[in-house]
Each structure stands twice: as C-alpha cells, then as structure tokens.
Write a protein that holds these residues in place. Structure first.
Motif, short mmCIF file in Angstrom:
data_model
loop_
_atom_site.label_atom_id
_atom_site.label_comp_id
_atom_site.label_asym_id
_atom_site.label_seq_id
_atom_site.Cartn_x
_atom_site.Cartn_y
_atom_site.Cartn_z
N PHE A 1 0.82 -1.20 0.00
CA PHE A 1 0.00 0.00 0.00
C PHE A 1 0.86 1.26 0.00
N TYR A 2 1.76 1.36 0.97
CA TYR A 2 2.51 2.62 1.13
C TYR A 2 3.69 2.77 0.17
N ASN B 1 1.21 1.15 -4.16
CA ASN B 1 -0.09 1.63 -4.66
C ASN B 1 -0.41 3.07 -4.25
N TYR B 2 -0.47 3.32 -2.95
CA TYR B 2 -0.72 4.68 -2.49
C TYR B 2 0.57 5.51 -2.59
N ARG C 1 2.70 5.67 -4.93
CA ARG C 1 2.83 6.34 -6.23
C ARG C 1 2.09 7.68 -6.24
N VAL C 2 0.90 7.65 -5.65
CA VAL C 2 0.09 8.88 -5.62
C VAL C 2 0.83 9.96 -4.83
N LEU C 3 1.54 9.53 -3.80
CA LEU C 3 2.27 10.49 -2.97
C LEU C 3 3.56 10.96 -3.64
N VAL C 4 4.34 10.02 -4.17
CA VAL C 4 5.65 10.43 -4.71
C VAL C 4 5.54 11.34 -5.92
N ILE C 5 4.54 11.13 -6.75
CA ILE C 5 4.45 12.02 -7.92
C ILE C 5 4.09 13.45 -7.50
N CYS D 1 6.09 14.12 -2.54
CA CYS D 1 6.08 13.87 -1.10
C CYS D 1 7.40 13.18 -0.77
N ARG E 1 10.12 10.76 0.45
CA ARG E 1 9.97 9.31 0.63
C ARG E 1 10.15 8.89 2.08
N LYS F 1 5.03 7.00 7.54
CA LYS F 1 3.59 6.74 7.61
C LYS F 1 3.36 5.24 7.75
N ILE G 1 9.88 2.60 -8.98
CA ILE G 1 8.59 2.08 -8.53
C ILE G 1 7.84 1.62 -9.76
N TYR G 2 7.89 0.35 -10.01
CA TYR G 2 7.27 -0.14 -11.25
C TYR G 2 5.76 -0.12 -11.17
#
Lengths: 208, 234
Positions: free
Chosen positions: B72-73, B76-77, B79-83, B86, B88, B94, B233-234
């Motif tokens: 998740f961290y 999946n989630y 990716r939403v954060l790193v782009i 945020c 790492r 988290k 992050i593939y």
C-alpha cells in the motif's frame, strides 16, 4: 510539453521500451494502444517519473527528469493498482493529498468530486470498483495538472461514468493540459483522442 | 496459485507445527498456549529472549501486517504520494507508524491476557513481564522492518519465503540443540554491537538489549529509505 528522447528501459535483461522518441504537446489528448505487455503502462510510468530510463531522457518543459527534477512539476496520474486511504472518505482523501503540494483549495476538491459524480459520504473501503475509479479520476485532476497520465481510465465505469470522464478530459484539454491515456477501447479514440499511438514490443509503431 | 505462494504456505505451516510443539511443551497447563506472554516461571534466571523469538513465529501477524502496508505505502498509495513530490522518508514513516500501532495492539493484548488469566504470576513479576513485552515489541518491529528492507531488493513473495525458511531453520536448530541458540544470525550479529553500545547503555541487560534493538531499527529504517529513494517504482 513532455518529450521522450531515445528512451530505452531494460528490466532484468529484457528490453521493455526500445529507443522511444516522441513529443507530447499541451492542449491535446493522446491515446496509446497495443496488446497486453506491449509497454503502454511502462511509457506512462516513465513519463510520471516513476521509472528511471536505462538510456535516453524524459524532458519536461526543457528540464531533464531525474537529473534536474525528480518528477514532472504538475502531474496527475491513474496507474494500475492505485489505492487511496480506505478509512477516509473521498473528500478527506483529496484533502490529505492537497496538503502535500498546497496548490489546490477546498473548492477544487469539491468541484472535482462533483465533476466525477461522487457525492458520497461513505468511506473509500465501502466503495464499489466504479466509485473507486471515479475517485481516481478526481484525484488525477483536482490539482489542475498540466500533464495527466491515465492508464485505462474507463475501467469499471458505467455508461454515465464514461460520459462524465469524456467530458472532463475535453474540459481539461481546453484548459491546456496534455493528456496521455492508455486504452483498449476504440470508442475512446474516436470520441476524444487527437492522436493515437500504437505500441508493440516496447516500440512505437504507428503515430496518427 | 503462484509457485512462490505455495512454498510460502508450506514453510508457514511447518513453522506453525514447530511453534505449536514448542508452546505445548512450554505452556503445558496453560489455557491459552499462544498467548502465555512471557513465560516467567521458566525464565527466572534471565530474560526470555528465546521465548520471545518463538512467540513471533511463524511471523503470522507480521506477514499480514507487512503484505498490507508495504504494497500500500511503497507502491499503490505510494505512487500517488511520490508524484506529488512527497518526501519518501515521510511515506516510510507513515507506514512504520501504522505498523507500530498494530504491534502495540498485539503486545498490549498479550499483556492484558497475562493480566487477566495469569494475574498471580503477572503481579508477582510485573517488572519482568513489562520489560519482556517491550523487548517483544521491538523484536516484532525489527522483523517487520527487516522484511520491508528486504523487499526493496527482491520481490515481496520471495522475501516471505526467505524469512519463513529462516525461521523454520531456526526452529530446527533449536529443536536439534535444545540449547540457548537463538534465531540464526540476527541476534548473533546484534551481539557484536554490544561492544560499541555498552558505554551508552549503562545499566541492566534489558536496557542494553533495548538499546541494540533501537539502534538496529534506526539503521534498518535509514537503509530502507535510501533504498526506496533509489528504487524504480514499477
């Protein structure tokens, strides 16, 4: 504008993207198509800065990704297996994300949720697949990004949802965003795409 | 089913069999053999580190925690954060935060079970039980963090197989030697750090162990963040 310049990606000795050269301009919608495993998603991931090219460059507005910048400065994505926090509502999730870049306000969040037709107060863990996909779309657009990367954005959406996303993408295009989406659906190309690009075995074969 | 998953399940079951046997021997007469907490009666002379190791075998809880939070961290989630640029280390924190909370619940539950069902022993040995619970918590956390670190090198499934194999071999060693041999290599490596940490962890054996665990957590956490920064992050 975002550009892939002689871009090759090799994973475990296998070339998944082979010498890709292409420019994507703002105010246009690009559709990537091709068989499963052809490299469509890998192109989107590379453009998003999630994958480091083995050779070549990704250039965003003149800046080289991974050298001058880590990620495109303004990007929204839907990439497979994406998840948001299950214990929060859609609004709370977007608010949480908005805190990172601080480029959007409450009205942007509310507006994007309305545009995708998501007014539910339910927590995300109770959402259907279609509702999750709508939320993913809202997540990708609520910060008004210049680059929008969508991997199969119509997945799990009903007819009404698809129509809404078409409308949203047209509006985003008008706003000046560069939209690149991978899709299998011919209707997507006919309805909204300005250019279509065939991907096969990690190569671009046919750009129309 | 993937081949990896089959191996994983096999080692998990074998580990559980060994664990059951261990607890059957050690916890004979106890109502809840899996929740006896720190078995103080058998460990009057020192800290029941071995028991703690066995209590977290076959890392059943950790596997659950790990498969949920890592994917998740970090993916999946994540990716939403790193782009969104945020940091790492914030994403890792988290994830650790959620794991810490869950582990505290696990350890707290065992502490409570001890209090309810073994009150006499509990009240008479409250200090050792509390210290034991703290060590147990650190041990679980260390295992979780090691798995996360390993995952930045190889695939999630492979990590689970390696760890289950490792735990299984440790059980065999323990069974074979019937001595104080602890889990293979990792407490052994940790003991090397004692030399350096002795001056900083003045006091009893407990503080020394907590100190070592804490230092290891920081080191493993730092390496994970560095690995995560470099990894695609593939």
């Amino acid at each position: 504008m975002i550009q892939l310049e002689n871009m090759t990606k090799v994973i475990k000795k296998q070339t998944v993207l082979d010498d890709i050269n292409i420019k994507f301009e703002n105010g246009k919608i690009y559709g990537l198509y091709g068989p499963n495993g052809s490299g469509k998603t890998m192109i989107l991931r590379t453009l998003a800065g999630l994958v480091i090219p083995t050779k070549g460059n990704v250039i965003v507005d003149g800046k080289v990704l991974h050298r001058e910048i880590s990620f495109p400065p303004s990007v929204g994505i839907i990439i497979e297996n994406m998840e948001l926090l299950p214990h929060l509502t859609a609004y709370e999730n977007l608010k949480e994300l908005a805190r990172i870049k601080q480029v959007s306000d409450e009205s942007d969040i509310v507006n994007s949720l309305q545009r995708v037709g998501l007014t539910s107060e339910k927590k995300v863990k109770n959402y259907s697949l279609g509702m999750k996909q709508r939320l993913n779309v809202a997540q990708a657009i609520f910060e008004k990004p210049e680059l929008i990367l969508l991997d199969e954005p119509m997945n799990a959406l009903d007819e009404e949802g698809i129509e809404r996303v078409y409308k949203i993408l047209k509006e985003e295009k008008k706003r000046g965003a560069c939209i690149i989406m991978a899709t299998h659906n011919k209707r997507d190309f006919d309805e909204i795409c300005d250019e279509t690009i065939k991907v096969n075995n990690g190569r671009l074969e046919d750009v129309k | 089913m993937k081949k990896n998953s089959q191996w994983n399940i096999l080692f998990l079951i074998l580990s559980m069999v060994f664990q059951s046997y261990f607890f059957y021997l050690r916890g004979m007469g106890y109502a809840f053999v899996y929740a006896i907490g720190v078995n103080v009666e058998k460990n009057q002379g020192g800290f029941p580190y071995m028991e703690m190791c066995f209590m977290c075998l076959p890392i059943f809880f950790i596997l659950l925690l790990f498969s949920e939070y890592y994917t998740f961290y970090m993916e999946n989630y994540g990716r939403v954060l790193v782009i969104r640029n945020c940091k790492r280390w914030k994403i890792c924190m988290k994830m650790y935060q959620h794991i810490v909370i869950k582990l505290l619940i696990i350890v707290g539950t065992q502490w409570l079970i001890n209090f309810i069902f073994f009150r006499k022993i509990f009240m008479g040995n409250i200090e050792i039980v509390t210290k034991g619970s703290i060590l147990y918590f650190f041990l679980l956390l260390l295992l979780a963090l090691i798995q996360i670190l390993l995952c930045t090198f190889v695939q999630e499934n492979t990590v689970q197989i390696i760890l289950n194999l490792y735990v299984f071999l440790s059980c065999i060693m323990m069974w074979f030697f019937r001595t104080d041999i602890t889990l293979l290599f990792f407490p052994g490596k940790a003991s090397l750090m004692k030399v350096y940490l002795k001056e900083f962890c003045v006091g009893s054996h407990f503080y020394e162990k907590v100190g070592i665990d804490f230092m290891m957590l920081i080191v493993i956490g730092a390496i994970t963040i560095i690995r995560y920064k470099k990894k695609d992050i593939y």
